[in-house]
Design a protein around this motif. Sequence first.
Motif, mmCIF file in Angstrom:
data_model
loop_
_atom_site.group_PDB
_atom_site.id
_atom_site.type_symbol
_atom_site.label_atom_id
_atom_site.label_comp_id
_atom_site.label_asym_id
_atom_site.label_seq_id
_atom_site.Cartn_x
_atom_site.Cartn_y
_atom_site.Cartn_z
ATOM 1 N N ASP A 88 53.813 54.446 10.757
ATOM 2 C CA ASP A 88 52.624 54.989 10.099
ATOM 3 C C ASP A 88 51.427 54.075 10.326
ATOM 4 O OD1 ASP A 88 51.351 56.894 8.077
ATOM 5 O OD2 ASP A 88 51.076 54.953 7.095
ATOM 6 N N GLY A 89 51.642 52.769 10.196
ATOM 7 C CA GLY A 89 50.550 51.820 10.425
ATOM 8 C C GLY A 89 50.041 51.873 11.853
ATOM 9 N N ALA A 90 50.975 51.930 12.814
ATOM 10 C CA ALA A 90 50.570 52.031 14.216
ATOM 11 C C ALA A 90 49.831 53.338 14.470
ATOM 12 C CB ALA A 90 51.803 51.929 15.119
ATOM 13 N N GLY A 91 50.298 54.423 13.837
ATOM 14 C CA GLY A 91 49.638 55.723 13.994
ATOM 15 C C GLY A 91 48.234 55.720 13.440
ATOM 16 N N ARG A 92 48.013 55.031 12.336
ATOM 17 C CA ARG A 92 46.669 54.948 11.756
ATOM 18 C C ARG A 92 45.714 54.201 12.683
ATOM 19 N NH1 ARG A 92 46.337 56.163 6.201
ATOM 20 N NH2 ARG A 92 48.385 56.674 5.302
ATOM 21 N N VAL A 93 46.214 53.105 13.263
ATOM 22 C CA VAL A 93 45.378 52.347 14.200
ATOM 23 C C VAL A 93 45.051 53.186 15.425
ATOM 24 C CG1 VAL A 93 45.323 50.336 15.735
ATOM 25 C CG2 VAL A 93 46.270 50.114 13.437
ATOM 26 N N LEU A 94 46.073 53.871 15.964
ATOM 27 C CA LEU A 94 45.863 54.711 17.138
ATOM 28 C C LEU A 94 44.895 55.852 16.827
ATOM 29 C CD1 LEU A 94 46.746 55.229 20.089
ATOM 30 C CD2 LEU A 94 48.571 56.685 19.187
#
Length: 391
Positions: A88-94
């Motif tokens: 989820d954190g990586a998806g938010r950054v992306l």
Amino acid sequence: MIARAFLLFVFIILLPDIYLYRWWLRPRARGRRWLALIWWSLTAVMLLATCLLATTRDFTPHPQTPLNVYLLVLGVFTLPKLLLMLADGAGRVLRHFTHSRRNWGIPVGVVFGALSAFVTIYGSTLGFNKFEVNRVDYVSADLPKGFDGYRIAVWSDAHVGNYTGSKAYVLRNAIDSINAMRPDVIFFLGDLQNVGPDEIEACLPELSRLSAPDGVYSILGNHDYSKYLGGSREEKLAAEKRTQDLQRQMGWRLLMNEHTLLRHGGDSIVLAGMEGNEEKDQDHGFAIWEKTVEGIEPGMFTIMLAHNPLHWQNYIIPNTDVQLTLSGHTHGGQVRIFGLSTTTLMFSEDDGMYECEGKHLFVSRGLGALIPLRFNVTGEVALLTLHRQSQ
């Protein structure tokens, strides 16, 4: 076990719960305090269990059931939450950099979390409770004629503390399978116990059933020492002696940095065995290759039992003429996904037969493990047949 990485376990439990509560649960829990109460109550239970297990005197509690349940919960609930948080954190950054409307990290995290739970549930039940009989052939022109067709039962890493009660049938079936092979000799490659000799005593009648015309030979693995036991130095040494005495009581010939001769068909070969506790901070129980091969006549065909396969590259290949080495220790990685196992980075030889400079190494996946989990890495007992290569 928990005490040696206490802060890591606390981090794995607490951080995902804080993150997911903030971004997912809190917006949905407004007016529903019971949701928050349940969420944080479960977190508190896991933290309390972590603290209690960290106070265990030995590496694992006796019996090990509380630790096994704790690890099962971690794998089924905590690890999926951790993976979901990271995705989820990586998806938010992306999403921020691509200006996308959708966070693709969420479905990715759900998939990986579900996979983690599946691996844990299957691996700790069906995966851990089965084994297979593996038949291996070894061919050498150096093998004496009398040993052509010689049959060796090889097994390792029994960790018998996990095969009591309702799981005792696994050890019983493994021993039945070894005896049914009708081997000429039986080799055990170390790690008979998880922590202490009381585990061996509980399985003594079963283990004593192993039988072969040329006997049962064994070496010690890292778990067969006192490194995982609490207590005084005297208590630890007494436990180590008890572990060794129990193996001899069963009629096993324990090789401790020494060698002996096997005779068959009018010929003889050397059987050598190194100790298994190779850690530098130990002042006893070292794997001493020099002592193990001292006095072996040049040209004698030699089989080396060495619990840790790293000894093959580090000691045996550069320093000895040993033709065949048998090892365990790796458990084959225990978990293998997409061809990668947990031992891939630590061992270049972790499962099966290997060759280097005309010398061979066979690494057994072993029967059990300290942590009762196997996924796509079935435990094994092996029948190794020696063949003389015609010249």
